[in-house]
Motif scaffolding. Structure first.
Motif, PDB file in Angstrom:
ATOM      1  N   VAL A  12      50.126  63.156  34.510  1.00 53.29           N
ATOM      2  CA  VAL A  12      48.837  62.591  34.888  1.00 53.29           C
ATOM      3  C   VAL A  12      49.080  61.437  35.853  1.00 53.29           C
ATOM      4  CG1 VAL A  12      48.786  60.997  32.932  1.00 53.29           C
ATOM      5  CG2 VAL A  12      46.625  61.756  33.972  1.00 53.29           C
ATOM      6  N   GLN A  13      48.116  61.197  36.731  1.00 58.38           N
ATOM      7  CA  GLN A  13      48.226  60.070  37.645  1.00 58.38           C
ATOM      8  C   GLN A  13      47.872  58.768  36.934  1.00 58.38           C
ATOM      9  OE1 GLN A  13      45.751  61.056  41.057  1.00 58.38           O
ATOM     10  NE2 GLN A  13      47.538  61.819  42.167  1.00 58.38           N
ATOM     11  N   ALA A  14      48.394  57.688  37.452  1.00 56.31           N
ATOM     12  CA  ALA A  14      48.061  56.369  36.909  1.00 56.31           C
ATOM     13  C   ALA A  14      46.550  56.181  36.906  1.00 56.31           C
ATOM     14  CB  ALA A  14      48.727  55.285  37.739  1.00 56.31           C
ATOM     15  N   GLY A  16      44.658  57.689  34.748  1.00 58.29           N
ATOM     16  CA  GLY A  16      44.108  58.861  34.095  1.00 58.29           C
ATOM     17  C   GLY A  16      44.170  58.777  32.584  1.00 58.29           C
ATOM     18  N   PRO A  88      52.358  54.009  34.730  1.00 57.51           N
ATOM     19  CA  PRO A  88      53.689  54.647  34.829  1.00 57.51           C
ATOM     20  C   PRO A  88      54.622  54.241  33.691  1.00 57.51           C
ATOM     21  CG  PRO A  88      52.949  53.975  36.991  1.00 57.51           C
ATOM     22  CD  PRO A  88      51.941  53.420  36.013  1.00 57.51           C
ATOM     23  N   THR A  91      55.139  56.347  30.487  1.00 58.31           N
ATOM     24  CA  THR A  91      55.933  57.568  30.514  1.00 58.31           C
ATOM     25  C   THR A  91      56.987  57.544  29.416  1.00 58.31           C
ATOM     26  OG1 THR A  91      55.611  57.919  32.881  1.00 58.31           O
ATOM     27  CG2 THR A  91      57.554  58.934  31.884  1.00 58.31           C
ATOM     28  N   VAL A 122      53.486  59.713  33.648  1.00 58.12           N
ATOM     29  CA  VAL A 122      52.422  59.093  34.427  1.00 58.12           C
ATOM     30  C   VAL A 122      52.984  58.760  35.803  1.00 58.12           C
ATOM     31  CG1 VAL A 122      50.702  57.275  34.537  1.00 58.12           C
ATOM     32  CG2 VAL A 122      51.472  58.131  32.310  1.00 58.12           C
ATOM     33  N   SER A 123      52.403  59.351  36.833  1.00 56.63           N
ATOM     34  CA  SER A 123      52.869  59.117  38.194  1.00 56.63           C
ATOM     35  C   SER A 123      52.082  57.975  38.834  1.00 56.63           C
ATOM     36  CB  SER A 123      52.714  60.387  39.026  1.00 56.63           C
ATOM     37  OG  SER A 123      51.353  60.748  39.132  1.00 56.63           O
ATOM     38  N   SER A 124      52.747  57.258  39.728  1.00 58.56           N
ATOM     39  CA  SER A 124      52.102  56.105  40.382  1.00 58.56           C
ATOM     40  C   SER A 124      51.403  56.528  41.665  1.00 58.56           C
ATOM     41  CB  SER A 124      53.149  55.045  40.688  1.00 58.56           C
ATOM     42  OG  SER A 124      54.175  55.586  41.477  1.00 58.56           O
TER      43      SER A 124
END
Length: 124
Positions: A12-14, A16, A88, A91, A122-124
């Motif tokens: 999921v994106q940051a 989210g 992030p 994670t 979690v991606s930034s």
């Protein structure tokens, strides 16, 4: 004996949200306090949130207060972790755990049964 199976992890994106579930089978679920722990690479396992057998008492780590919510449905033998505003640094592999006790433990040695975990990235 209690068997625990987590689900709901993913990428999921940051900012989210994700909702983790932990389904229990075996002995009476409602007699166990439950918790979510997480472990990131090269870091110690840490408690995220815990909930008493009735759901009346909860505990949250400072780093998730206001963002995560733990809940349980004893009729479904399931505990949940609603995670909002993900960062992030959230994670990790998230594990649920069960403790046949009356309190709300925050140490991993207090818990008797563990699931295998679900990865949250979690991606930034």
């Amino acid at each position: 004996q209690v068997q625990l199976v987590e689900s709901g992890g993913g990428l999921v994106q940051a900012g989210g949200s994700l909702r983790l579930s932990c389904a229990a089978s075996g002995r009476t679920f409602s007699s166990y306090a439950m918790a979510w722990f997480r472990q990131a690479p090269v870091k110690e396992r840490e408690v995220v949130a815990a909930i008493s057998w009735s759901g009346a008492t909860t505990h949250y780590a400072d780093f998730v207060k206001g963002r995560f919510t733990i809940s349980r449905d004893n009729a479904k033998s399931t505990v949940y972790l609603q995670m909002n505003s993900l960062k992030p640094e959230d994670t990790a592999v998230y594990h649920c755990a069960a403790d046949h006790g009356l309190g709300v433990g925050v140490q991993d040695y207090e818990y008797d049964y563990w699931g295998r975990g679900t990865q949250v990235t979690v991606s930034s």
